[in-house]
Design a protein around this motif. Structure first.
Motif, PDB file in Angstrom:
ATOM      1  N   ARG A 128      44.778  39.545  45.863  1.00 10.39           N
ATOM      2  CA  ARG A 128      43.491  40.120  45.469  1.00 10.39           C
ATOM      3  C   ARG A 128      43.266  41.479  46.137  1.00 10.39           C
ATOM      4  O   ARG A 128      42.796  42.416  45.494  1.00 10.39           O
ATOM      5  N   THR A 139      39.545  40.222  32.102  1.00  9.71           N
ATOM      6  CA  THR A 139      40.019  38.883  32.461  1.00  9.71           C
ATOM      7  C   THR A 139      39.265  38.225  33.603  1.00  9.71           C
ATOM      8  O   THR A 139      39.439  37.032  33.827  1.00  9.71           O
ATOM      9  N   TYR A 141      40.200  38.594  36.435  1.00 11.93           N
ATOM     10  CA  TYR A 141      41.314  38.551  37.392  1.00 11.93           C
ATOM     11  C   TYR A 141      41.908  37.163  37.619  1.00 11.93           C
ATOM     12  O   TYR A 141      42.997  37.046  38.170  1.00 11.93           O
ATOM     13  N   ASP A 142      41.220  36.104  37.251  1.00 18.09           N
ATOM     14  CA  ASP A 142      41.691  34.762  37.574  1.00 18.09           C
ATOM     15  C   ASP A 142      43.139  34.566  37.113  1.00 18.09           C
ATOM     16  O   ASP A 142      44.026  34.232  37.911  1.00 18.09           O
TER      17      ASP A 142
ATOM     18  N   TRP B 626      28.448  37.451  48.599  1.00 17.41           N
ATOM     19  CA  TRP B 626      29.758  37.034  48.106  1.00 17.41           C
ATOM     20  C   TRP B 626      29.567  35.864  47.166  1.00 17.41           C
ATOM     21  O   TRP B 626      28.911  34.888  47.511  1.00 17.41           O
ATOM     22  N   GLN B 650      35.914  33.666  31.599  1.00 19.24           N
ATOM     23  CA  GLN B 650      36.071  34.267  32.930  1.00 19.24           C
ATOM     24  C   GLN B 650      35.650  35.732  32.936  1.00 19.24           C
ATOM     25  O   GLN B 650      34.963  36.197  33.857  1.00 19.24           O
ATOM     26  N   VAL B 654      32.503  37.429  35.063  1.00 19.61           N
ATOM     27  CA  VAL B 654      32.713  38.472  36.066  1.00 19.61           C
ATOM     28  C   VAL B 654      31.930  39.740  35.714  1.00 19.61           C
ATOM     29  O   VAL B 654      31.376  40.408  36.598  1.00 19.61           O
ATOM     30  N   PRO B 684      33.388  44.916  39.405  1.00 16.81           N
ATOM     31  CA  PRO B 684      34.050  44.010  40.350  1.00 16.81           C
ATOM     32  C   PRO B 684      35.563  44.220  40.368  1.00 16.81           C
ATOM     33  O   PRO B 684      36.186  44.430  39.335  1.00 16.81           O
ATOM     34  N   VAL B 685      36.131  44.178  41.564  1.00 15.02           N
ATOM     35  CA  VAL B 685      37.580  44.255  41.729  1.00 15.02           C
ATOM     36  C   VAL B 685      38.071  42.882  42.197  1.00 15.02           C
ATOM     37  O   VAL B 685      37.276  42.011  42.569  1.00 15.02           O
ATOM     38  N   ALA B 686      39.389  42.716  42.156  1.00 18.64           N
ATOM     39  CA  ALA B 686      39.961  41.388  42.398  1.00 18.64           C
ATOM     40  C   ALA B 686      39.497  40.793  43.724  1.00 18.64           C
ATOM     41  O   ALA B 686      39.250  39.590  43.828  1.00 18.64           O
ATOM     42  N   SER B 687      39.360  41.641  44.751  1.00 17.18           N
ATOM     43  CA  SER B 687      39.026  41.102  46.079  1.00 17.18           C
ATOM     44  C   SER B 687      37.540  40.773  46.238  1.00 17.18           C
ATOM     45  O   SER B 687      37.136  40.253  47.266  1.00 17.18           O
ATOM     46  N   LEU B 689      36.105  38.642  44.258  1.00 19.10           N
ATOM     47  CA  LEU B 689      35.846  37.455  43.434  1.00 19.10           C
ATOM     48  C   LEU B 689      36.621  36.229  43.855  1.00 19.10           C
ATOM     49  O   LEU B 689      37.703  36.340  44.414  1.00 19.10           O
ATOM     50  N   PRO B 690      36.075  35.069  43.502  1.00 18.13           N
ATOM     51  CA  PRO B 690      36.853  33.837  43.624  1.00 18.13           C
ATOM     52  C   PRO B 690      37.543  33.567  42.282  1.00 18.13           C
ATOM     53  O   PRO B 690      37.360  34.314  41.326  1.00 18.13           O
ATOM     54  N   MET B 691      38.321  32.498  42.219  1.00 15.81           N
ATOM     55  CA  MET B 691      38.805  32.014  40.929  1.00 15.81           C
ATOM     56  C   MET B 691      37.592  31.579  40.107  1.00 15.81           C
ATOM     57  O   MET B 691      36.590  31.127  40.673  1.00 15.81           O
ATOM     58  N   ILE B 692      37.673  31.696  38.801  1.00 19.26           N
ATOM     59  CA  ILE B 692      36.551  31.307  37.944  1.00 19.26           C
ATOM     60  C   ILE B 692      36.970  30.061  37.169  1.00 19.26           C
ATOM     61  O   ILE B 692      37.805  30.130  36.262  1.00 19.26           O
TER      62      ILE B 692
END
Ligand code: FES
Ligand code: FES
Lengths: 158, 755
Positions: A128, A139, A141-142, B626, B650, B654, B684-687, B689-692
């Motif tokens: 991440r 997406t 990102y998931d 967060w 997802q 997001v 939002p960037v990858a870091s 977020l949690p998994m959705i």
């Protein structure tokens, strides 16, 4: 405007081009060399769609001048797959449906490949943070994160 | 409602549908070969650039383009004078005005002129040589301020509609609308508890990663071609033809791959200008927006001010719901306030409900659709109040929603009576989900919210051609924005009983198919899917006819099973089955090419409902939030390709997280946007977020042969409220303004004396 002659290597091939002093490497790749796989999402280094490697380092090609490519080794999305054989990351992104529109995908592939070359065993948080410079609006990102972790595992298996 | 019995849902076992095959365009996308809007080149191509207003509101006294025209390398300069003059009032006139300003620049970034030159750098230089004489006017960017008497007025032809008596002076308030039924005053009188709040949301941008781009090529004979990224190339063709004053048949538009849209590519911004430049220069012209231009001069969503009041009995039954919604449409009428008002209470079965909406213009870019346009803000307000009501009544927020949930037979708050819908199923699945039972840590809160979207059908036309080897080529007229070619191939393969890999789908250009509505309203898998299935059925019928002819038996004695024709019934005789390839191979001798075709104005798009669960943690020192747990539960009717359905869930969630926590258009006192770039307008960037997590619920839509409902938009309706409820629970204060950025959250904590 006076143009600058540049000799460089792109995806292993020697390439020569002329560019204007203000043109970015991304402009050169896309407009002069017809390599449109690298995308321009922002032009300011904030989206990662233009990601390439320069001497093995991940950079935003929109932030580097074309003239700076002199004598360097450039790696772009066009050089990631080997003929018909996709890189593991590419097949995993496909398998996990980790792309929707696909505009961010070339940049994600280049960036993730560069991560796995450095660390073949990243955890979710590392993936991440490494991909934090690559925006994907579709997406969430998931599926991308899962695909990268899966690719890493596949690579480790050899 | 079923479209008609011929297309209606009938339960069946699927072979291909519900699987997760690789998408047909996937390899091109992961290797960089796919060609998006800006990836087109033409011999002799010129580079276009647009000059944009630096002022939020200004009269254009004059434009002098002579110096720019004289610059070597410049091949054409266009202004409003180069567009059609006979465009009548209404939306097309607004689009023209937006594409190229006439008498006034109405927002910072409004196009006032454009150039085409042999290089980008010359085009940029030429822009600086265009002299525009502006008379700067007072401006207004806030929706409530724009409604006040004495506010700077943008258009002197706007007199508020829907109010009695009709106003005698112009204002920024375009229209008042009202939806609902019953008697809300009576309902509030019956209530034991009433909760009400005022909410504000800021404009957000769809934030697609691909900026708008097109390549126009007009010929000396007045015909033209256009290539570009759009959600609707037929709409582009018709609008451009009107704005340029040419016949629709003379313009051919090809949709490139599209790098995201979310509604933001459902209108035209650059295309008519590129065509006008090409017409004047006699050469192809490419126009590409910069990211800054995307923010300033494409269509973000509305900012809003919403007041919601809900009354309920002690047992949780809601007696009345009222909302007043003020939405700004940017510089032109047409905010999505009506859809917001219709969607606001759509999740609930209410006897007394009323929504009043106001459509307002401000000195901002003309808003464009953004995923379930209008609904997320309304749901933010209503679902915040519903959750607070649950707290006041001491009822679990999901139970409170279940008690009042809309279901089959409910008269919806916006009029029609619902058929089979899946809200209750999403609520029950959410309640049963392990996420809902997880223990929360310190500074954490959990929120839930539900959401609704209408979904849409619309004009659709597809062709399915059976090739000589028995494979099929499917032409659809709806740009593939998120993997829809895969689901089309799956539905065609399912219907024909052939392997998925034997069907290829292409997005046909505007000259190759009848009109197709824009890829919007979550309509593609539903409507193009319905047309694909029906076209495949027609092809199947023809295949049976050919087999009957080959065998010399009546067509009634042939049935189509598992991709082949078989003799059926007592009088059919004994024949070896004929595969689609057997029949296709000799088609030339049995009557010529075999194809199925279908065109329809599809109705029967089943509405979709969702319930989201969110965990949020607030840092009490900084106010930073967060999101550390997220579950989407949504009704898909039938998920054709479940992985892409999950992807829609997802992605929508997001985008919603971005909207509620940090995305917004920030204006300074000059009416200029202060964060027109991905650095300061941070999606939002990858870091972050949690998994959705996702749960697909399937309550079949009776209006589609396979039960499909659109899924693309509902997913962004609940997250604003779900996250807001989680944050409010974590800080112990109801937050009513978006975005819930660290300073705002910190201030809420301080006001409450918590830090
Ligand atoms: S285009 Fe280079 S980072 Fe966005
Ligand atoms: S798939 Fe569309 S931006 Fe990533």
């Amino acid at each position: 405007m006076k143009r600058i002659p540049v000799s460089t290597t792109i995806n292993g091939d020697a390439v020569e081009f002329l560019c204007e002093p203000e043109e970015t490497l991304l402009d050169v790749l896309r407009d002069r060399l017809g390599m449109t796989g690298s995308k321009e999402g922002c032009g300011t280094g904030d989206c990662g769609a233009c990601s390439v490697t320069v001497d093995g380092r991940l950079v935003c090609s929109c932030l580097m001048l074309g003239a700076e490519a002199q004598g360097r080794e450039i790696g772009t999305i066009e050089g990631v797959s080997d003929g018909e054989r996709l890189h593991v990351l590419q097949s995993k992104l496909l398998e996990h449906a980790a792309l929707q529109c696909g505009i961010c995908t070339p940049g994600i592939v280049v960036a993730a490949k560069s991560l796995l070359e450095r660390n073949p065993d990243p955890d979710e948080t590392e993936v991440r943070y490494w991909l934090a410079g690559n925006l994907c609006r579709c997406t969430g990102y998931d599926k991308i994160v899962r695909a990268v972790l899966d690719a890493a595992q596949e690579i480790r298996k050899g | 409602m079923p479209l008609d019995s011929k297309h209606g849902f009938s339960p069946r076992q699927f072979k291909v549908v519900g699987e997760r095959p690789l998408r047909p365009d996937g390899i091109d996308k992961v290797t960089g070969r796919a060609r998006f809007g800006a990836d087109a080149f033409a011999p002799g191509m010129l580079f276009g650039k647009v000059l944009r207003s630096p002022h939020a509101h200004a009269r254009i006294r004059s434009i002098d383009t002579s110096k720019a025209e004289a610059l070597p390398g410049v091949k054409a300069v266009v202004t409003r004078a180069d567009f059609a003059t006979d465009v009548e009032e209404g939306e097309t006139a607004n689009v023209l005005e937006n594409v190229m300003a006439g008498e006034k620049a109405l927002y910072e970034g409004h196009a006032v002129a454009a150039v085409a030159a042999v290089s980008n750098s010359i085009a940029k230089k030429a822009l600086k040589l265009i002299e525009v004489d502006y008379e700067v006017l007072p401006h207004v960017t806030d929706v409530e301020k724009a409604m006040e008497p004495g506010a700077p007025v943008l258009h002197d032809h706007i007199f508020t509609e829907g109010v009695e008596p009709k106003p005698s002076s112009p204002s920024n308030v375009c229209q008042r609308i009202e939806v609902g039924h019953g008697d809300v005053e009576k309902g509030f009188a019956e209530a034991d508890v009433i909760v009400e709040h005022s909410f504000k949301t800021e404009a957000t941008h769809q934030g697609y990663i691909e900026p708008h781009a097109c390549l126009a090529n007009m010929s000396a004979d007045g015909s033209g071609e256009l290539w570009g990224c759009t959600q609707g190339h037929f709409m582009v063709r018709d609008t451009c033809a009107a704005l340029l004053g040419i016949d629709v048949s003379r313009l051919r538009v090809t949709a490139s791959e599209i790098g995201g849209g979310f509604g933001g590519k459902t209108t035209v911004f650059l295309e008519p200008t590129a065509l006008a430049l090409s017409r004047k220069a006699g050469k192809p012209v490419k126009l590409v927006m910069t990211r800054e231009e995307v923010f300033l001069a494409s269509g973000p969503t509305s900012s809003t001010a919403i007041h919601v009041k809900i009354g309920a009995k002690k047992d949780g039954s809601i007696t009345a719901g009222f909302a007043e919604l003020k939405y700004q449409g940017g510089a032109f009428p047409g905010s999505p306030v009506e859809m917001g008002a219709m969607a606001a209470f759509a999740c609930y079965d209410l006897e007394n409900v009323k929504c009043v909406g106001w459509d307002v213009v401000t000195n901002r870019p003309k808003q464009a659709a953004y995923r379930a346009p209008g609904a997320p803000m309304a749901a933010f307000a209503v679902e915040s109040v519903v959750s607070e009501l649950a707290g006041k009544l001491g009822i679990d927020p999901i139970d409170l929603r279940l008690k009042n949930a809309a279901k089959e037979g409910t008269k919806s708050s916006y009029g029609p009576t619902f058929g089979p819908i899946g809200l209750v199923e999403t609520l029950e699945a959410a309640k049963a989900h392990p996420h809902y039972a997880k223990k929360l840590g310190p500074n954490q809160g959990r929120g839930v919210a539900s959401g609704f979207w209408f979904n849409f059908g619309g004009q659709t036309c597809t062709s399915l051609n059976v090739n000589i080897d028995g494979t099929c080529t499917l032409s659809v007229g709806t740009p593939d924005i998120g993997g829809s070619r895969a689901s089309m191939c799956m539905m065609a393969a399912e219907e024909l009983g052939i392997p998925y890999d034997n069907v290829r789908a292409i997005v046909a250009d505007t000259s190759s198919l009848g009109y197709n509505d824009v890829t919007d309203g979550s309509r593609v898998t539903f409507a193009s899917g319905l047309a694909t299935i029906t076209a495949a059925r027609e092809a199947k019928k023809k295949l049976c006819e050919r087999a009957a002819a080959m065998w010399g038996i009546p067509v009634e004695a042939v049935e189509w099973v598992d991709g082949e024709a078989r003799p059926a019934g007592p009088n059919a005789g004994e024949f070896e089955p004929l595969s689609i390839a057997d029949i296709a191979a000799v088609a030339g001798n049995t009557g010529g090419p075999i194809a199925g075709h279908y065109e329809v104005s599809a109705d029967g798009a089943g509405p979709s409902f969702a319930t989201h669960i969110v965990d949020a943690e607030v840092d009490p020192d900084t106010g930073r939030v967060w999101v550390n747990g997220y579950t989407v539960v949504q009704d898909a009717g039938k998920a054709i390709h479940p992985a892409y359905v999950e992807g829609q869930f997802q992605g929508g969630a997001v985008q919603g997280i971005g909207w509620v926590l940090n995305e917004c258009y920030m204006y300074n006192d000059k009416g200029k946007m202060e964060n027109a770039g991905f650095l300061d307008y941070r999606i939002p960037v990858a870091s972050d977020l949690p998994m959705i997590d996702t749960v697909i619920v399937e309550v079949p839509n009776p209006g589609h042969p396979y039960g499909v409902r659109g899924v693309g938009e509902t997913s962004i309706v609940p997250p604003l409220a779900a996250v807001a409820n989680a944050v409010s629970a974590a800080v112990g204060v109801r937050l009513t303004e978006l975005p819930m950025s660290p300073p705002r959250v910190l201030k809420a904590l301080e006001d409450k004396g918590l830090v």
